[in-house]
Write a protein that holds these residues in place. Structure first.
Motif, PDB file in Angstrom:
ATOM      1  N   SER B 240      24.429  40.366 -22.908  1.00  0.00           N
ATOM      2  CA  SER B 240      24.406  39.814 -24.154  1.00  0.00           C
ATOM      3  C   SER B 240      23.278  38.922 -24.238  1.00  0.00           C
ATOM      4  N   VAL B 241      22.670  38.533 -22.970  1.00  0.00           N
ATOM      5  CA  VAL B 241      21.382  37.602 -23.086  1.00  0.00           C
ATOM      6  C   VAL B 241      20.253  38.526 -23.191  1.00  0.00           C
ATOM      7  N   ILE B 242      20.454  39.800 -22.498  1.00  0.00           N
ATOM      8  CA  ILE B 242      19.385  40.760 -22.880  1.00  0.00           C
ATOM      9  C   ILE B 242      19.139  41.145 -23.973  1.00  0.00           C
ATOM     10  N   GLU B 243      20.244  41.547 -24.709  1.00  0.00           N
ATOM     11  CA  GLU B 243      20.074  42.004 -26.185  1.00  0.00           C
ATOM     12  C   GLU B 243      19.577  40.970 -26.977  1.00  0.00           C
ATOM     13  N   GLY B 244      20.104  39.386 -26.713  1.00  0.00           N
ATOM     14  CA  GLY B 244      19.690  38.594 -27.714  1.00  0.00           C
ATOM     15  C   GLY B 244      18.292  38.335 -27.482  1.00  0.00           C
ATOM     16  N   MET B 245      17.734  38.445 -26.242  1.00  0.00           N
ATOM     17  CA  MET B 245      16.382  38.244 -25.994  1.00  0.00           C
ATOM     18  C   MET B 245      15.460  39.595 -26.661  1.00  0.00           C
ATOM     19  N   ALA B 246      15.960  40.628 -26.641  1.00  0.00           N
ATOM     20  CA  ALA B 246      15.466  41.878 -27.245  1.00  0.00           C
ATOM     21  C   ALA B 246      15.308  41.429 -28.724  1.00  0.00           C
ATOM     22  N   ILE B 247      16.236  41.185 -29.333  1.00  0.00           N
ATOM     23  CA  ILE B 247      16.291  40.996 -30.856  1.00  0.00           C
ATOM     24  C   ILE B 247      15.282  39.972 -31.132  1.00  0.00           C
ATOM     25  N   GLY B 248      15.121  38.610 -30.290  1.00  0.00           N
ATOM     26  CA  GLY B 248      14.096  37.608 -30.598  1.00  0.00           C
ATOM     27  C   GLY B 248      12.942  38.070 -30.255  1.00  0.00           C
ATOM     28  N   ALA B 249      12.479  39.126 -29.452  1.00  0.00           N
ATOM     29  CA  ALA B 249      11.210  39.298 -29.211  1.00  0.00           C
ATOM     30  C   ALA B 249      10.939  40.528 -30.200  1.00  0.00           C
ATOM     31  N   PHE B 250      11.804  41.418 -30.904  1.00  0.00           N
ATOM     32  CA  PHE B 250      11.540  41.956 -32.189  1.00  0.00           C
ATOM     33  C   PHE B 250      11.146  41.282 -33.344  1.00  0.00           C
ATOM     34  N   ALA B 251      11.852  40.086 -33.377  1.00  0.00           N
ATOM     35  CA  ALA B 251      11.698  39.259 -34.577  1.00  0.00           C
ATOM     36  C   ALA B 251      10.295  38.306 -34.706  1.00  0.00           C
ATOM     37  N   ILE B 252      10.018  37.873 -33.188  1.00  0.00           N
ATOM     38  CA  ILE B 252       8.615  37.257 -33.213  1.00  0.00           C
ATOM     39  C   ILE B 252       7.503  38.251 -33.048  1.00  0.00           C
TER      40      ILE B 252
END
Lengths: 174, 621
Positions: B240-252
């Motif tokens: 869940s942390v990896i997925e959250g970070m990947a989404i954050g990375a996509f956003a920024i």
């Protein structure tokens, strides 16, 4: 167990330094490699010897003063050899309010060492920690990676005994 | 584990993820009967792995062989009741299970259909069998911890079967970076590391700054004593942390992330590394994720035991390979962070909220919580409470509900005195404010902070002056020494509180403490120093009478402050002489079989006599 310790894969200082060179070579192109290298050194030697500092400084092209500065900043790095078992008493809030200080006192008395010191037989090093995240089991102490929970001052002798006996057993195996 | 990696291939689009999910959910393994065994750090320390081995061995030898799967899960919550076992088919919750109890459970329950009463949880006089009916669970709202205790943290297939990586798939296939940030902003999610900065706003800043590389960092340097929620998420649901970070990375617009995990959490590091390797094998990290142009990879950096590295600029400096000293802001990391590139740093729990938020939409997410603080918050409940452990409740839940309904009240039977919340940056909440809603604003008003969520309950036996001293010692020890107000200010404050604890204080010390606290708060460089006086200020505010007692009456009502304790031998003494023999300073006098006396002037208050006496004839007060 004893066999592993006696094998020739470099447990002597020179062998360890050679392995350190290999480790540095694999890590040195990483950005910010100094800390991962020091972590590897600490687990390889159990502490960070002077020869290793010189080698790290040379191979990573970092000034000695910087390497030394980083080592002394972080509590996980030690410039002195540590005991076979590092006992860390948790002094986090939950453990503290449940009497961790009394456990620390009991350990100091049993081992006759102060915080940061190692017993003359190089078996135990006494240290303190700031919360191991096992607050539900407070008070806790860690001996290497083992967590001991709900510790009472009167349990200390027994816990130490299980580790010093291991030493005897290992010797017999040898 | 290696086998599962070898047999995988990259997931190239949303359809393939859906197909994999339905294949997994219809698999025999997914639908088989299960025994869940908590493999959180707490239960492992209590011996849950021995229990697991016993289950595996004995089921294999029984007629149930092949029909039931024994599954290791992340933290189930009630650490104090560990090792904890849940029987999947009827949701039975067993506590304090030992290896020798396994035979009973298999023969009587799994084969015979009768629960084993002595391993059930006791509420009042009734034994409760069902996990969902336990007050500890009934009063919680597990959203971020949705998978903890249900999936095997080292199996990505379990995560995918439960809807994992659907949010990343949704973000990459049907959303733009801007719409992701808009959803996060609309959700009202605020940073769970303590300060409560709106996550969407932070991401928006980093998106705005253009550079050839940007970084996304996860702060897992959970240093606050008494907090273990990040540890439990990493150990129980790392994907869940990896997925959250990947989404954050996509956003920024970042392609490289780092997770900074403290060295004290070897199990969290191990499980997160397994999770990263598995995500790479499925193509969920790496190049062209879901067949798009988005590339992202993750690396773990381990901390080395410095509390200050939980501060964002210090953490960045530490990843760069330096002493972990904070640097002045501005420039903020969103503009110039890691290696001077735009950087977003969020806490583990914040990232773990993201997949949920994206899946259900920002507005739906915002339905939970209060006006200004949305979603749920995980608290690490510890101290003198019956069921210490990990709990998740909507933001704004009253403190009383946590301590009494979920935690089962005070374990010692003594009255509640205070709850310390927010660690060394936080404060103490006294009994008259037990109904305070746990949200950012209400806690600030009382001089505490939400912090990362460590919540330590104290009963009447805790001395609040000593608690203040404890935290000052902590920040003094952990202050990096770069700026004077923090390095020197906390040292002077500690000197004063030490003096008060030794019975040498003066009434003017209290004003002096407040004055110094103001300077340290206003003039320190980073969050560590700026919040360091909080424990002193909050105890001064709510427990001033205790400070006054220490100074004026030279008395510590809880007998915690050593120099103010008096030991006395009562009439019950039969003159056995054992106390006299153990006294290291020969402060105890008395003939054999006659009442003994302690010379208070010689006594060093070591307490050895008290613990030696077998007749309860010695008291301290």
């Amino acid at each position: 167990m004893a066999k592993v310790e006696k094998c020739s894969c470099g447990t002597d200082e020179e062998g360890l330094l050679e392995r350190l060179t290999e480790i540095i070579n694999t890590l040195k192109d990483k950005p910010g490699a100094l800390i991962p290298v020091l972590q590897a050194t600490q687990s390889l030697f159990g502490f960070i010897p002077q020869e290793a500092i010189l080698k790290i400084s040379e191979m990573l092209n970092e000034p000695l003063s910087k390497v030394y500065g980083v080592i002394t900043f972080y509590s996980f790095f030690s410039l002195k050899p540590r005991g076979k078992y590092v006992i860390r008493v948790c002094l986090g809030t939950a453990c503290y309010v449940q009497g961790a200080n009394e456990i620390l006192t009991a350990l100091k008395q049993q081992l006759s060492v102060e915080i940061g010191e190692t017993t003359p037989d190089k078996l135990f090093t006494l240290d303190v920690g700031r919360c191991f995240g096992a607050c539900g089991l407070a008070p806790v102490i860690m001996v290497n990676d083992d967590v001991h929970q709900w510790v009472k001052p009167s349990d200390v002798k027994k816990i130490l005994g299980t580790y010093s006996r291991r030493k005897v057993v290992n010797k017999e195996e040898e | 584990m290696e086998d599962t990696i070898k047999n995988t291939h990259s997931i190239k689009n949303a359809e393939e993820l859906n197909a994999l999910q339905s294949k997994l959910t219809s698999s025999k393994e997914f639908n088989s009967e299960k025994i869940y065994i908590c493999a959180g750090g707490g239960c492992i320390a209590s011996g849950s792995m021995k229990v697991k081995d016993a289950f595996v061995k004995q089921i294999a030898e029984s007629k149930l062989n092949g029909t039931i799967e024994v599954m290791e899960t992340g933290c189930l919550g009630p650490c104090a009741l560990g090792p904890v076992v849940v029987i999947g088919k009827d949701d039975t919750f067993y506590q304090s299970v030992r290896a020798q109890d396994v035979k009973d459970i298999i023969e009587n329950h799994l084969v015979g259909g009768q629960v084993v009463p002595h391993l059930l949880h006791l509420v009042g006089d009734t034994r409760v069998a069902k996990k969902s009916e336990l007050p500890f669970y009934k009063n919680q709202d597990k959203k971020v911890l949705r998978n903890c205790g249900k999936i095997n943290p080292v199996k990505i297939e379990d995560y995918i079967a439960c809807g994992g990586y659907q949010a990343l798939s949704k973000a990459l296939s049907s959303m733009t970076a801007e719409t992701v940030i808009n959803e996060v902003t609309a959700s009202g999610l605020r940073g769970r590391g303590g300060a409560g900065f709106p996550t969407g706003t932070k991401w928006g800043f980093a998106r705005k700054y253009q550079d050839d590389e940007k970084y996304i960092l996860c702060n897992a340097d959970e240093g606050d004593p008494g907090a273990f929620m990040d540890r439990s998420i990493l150990e129980g649901d790392p994907h869940s942390v990896i997925e959250g970070m990947a989404i954050g990375a996509f956003a920024i617009g970042s392609s490289q992330g780092y997770v900074y995990v403290r060295a004290e959490y070897p199990l969290a590091v191990e499980r997160l590394q397994i999770a990263i390797d598995q995500a790479r094998a499925y193509g969920l990290l790496g190049h062209h994720i879901f067949g798009t142009a988005f590339n992202f990879d993750l690396e773990i950096r381990k901390g080395s035991g410095a509390f200050v590295c939980g501060e964002e600029t210090a953490l960045i400096t530490s990843i760069e390979g330096n002493r972990g000293e904070p640097r002045p802001r501005p420039p903020f990391p969103a503009e110039k962070g890691l290696w001077n590139k735009p950087t977003v740093l969020n806490n583990v729990e914040t990232f773990s909220n993201i997949p949920l938020l994206i899946n259900q939409g920002g507005l739906k997410f915002a339905e939970t919580g209060t006006d200004k603080s949305k979603g749920t918050k995980i608290f690490a409940l510890a101290g003198t409470v019956n069921i210490s452990g990990l709990v998740e409740v909507p933001v704004g839940t009253p403190l009383r509900k946590l301590v009494y309904d979920i935690g089962g009240g005070i374990s010692t039977g003594k009255p509640y005195k205070a709850a310390q919340i927010g660690g060394p940056s936080g404060g103490c909440i006294p009994a008259e404010h037990l109904d305070v809603p746990l949200d950012y604003e209400s806690l600030n008003k009382l001089g505490a902070i939400m912090g990362s969520g460590g919540l330590i309950v104290m009963d009447e036996s805790s001395c609040m002056v000593d608690v203040a001293r404890f935290f000052l010692e902590f920040v003094q020890d952990e202050s990096c020494g770069k700026c004077v107000p923090c390095r020197e200010g906390t040292a002077r404050m500690k000197q004063i509180v030490d003096r008060i604890c030794q019975g040498q204080g003066q009434m003017s010390d209290l004003d002096e403490l407040e004055r110094l606290a103001g300077t340290v708060t206003n003039a320190s460089l980073c969050g560590l120093g700026q919040t360091a006086p909080n424990p002193v200020l909050s105890t001064l505010r709510h427990f001033k009478d205790e400070y006054i007692e220490h100074i004026r009456d030279k008395k510590c009502r809880t007998a915690v402050c050593k120099d103010l304790i008096v030991f006395e031998i009562l009439d019950a003494c039969n003159g056995c002489q054992s106390c006299k023999k153990v006294c290291p300073v020969e402060a105890i006098h008395g003939e054999k079989k006659q009442h003994h006396i302690i010379n208070t002037d010689l006594c060093i208050r070591c307490g050895l006599c008290l613990s030696t006496c077998k007749f309860d004839a010695i008291v301290k007060y």
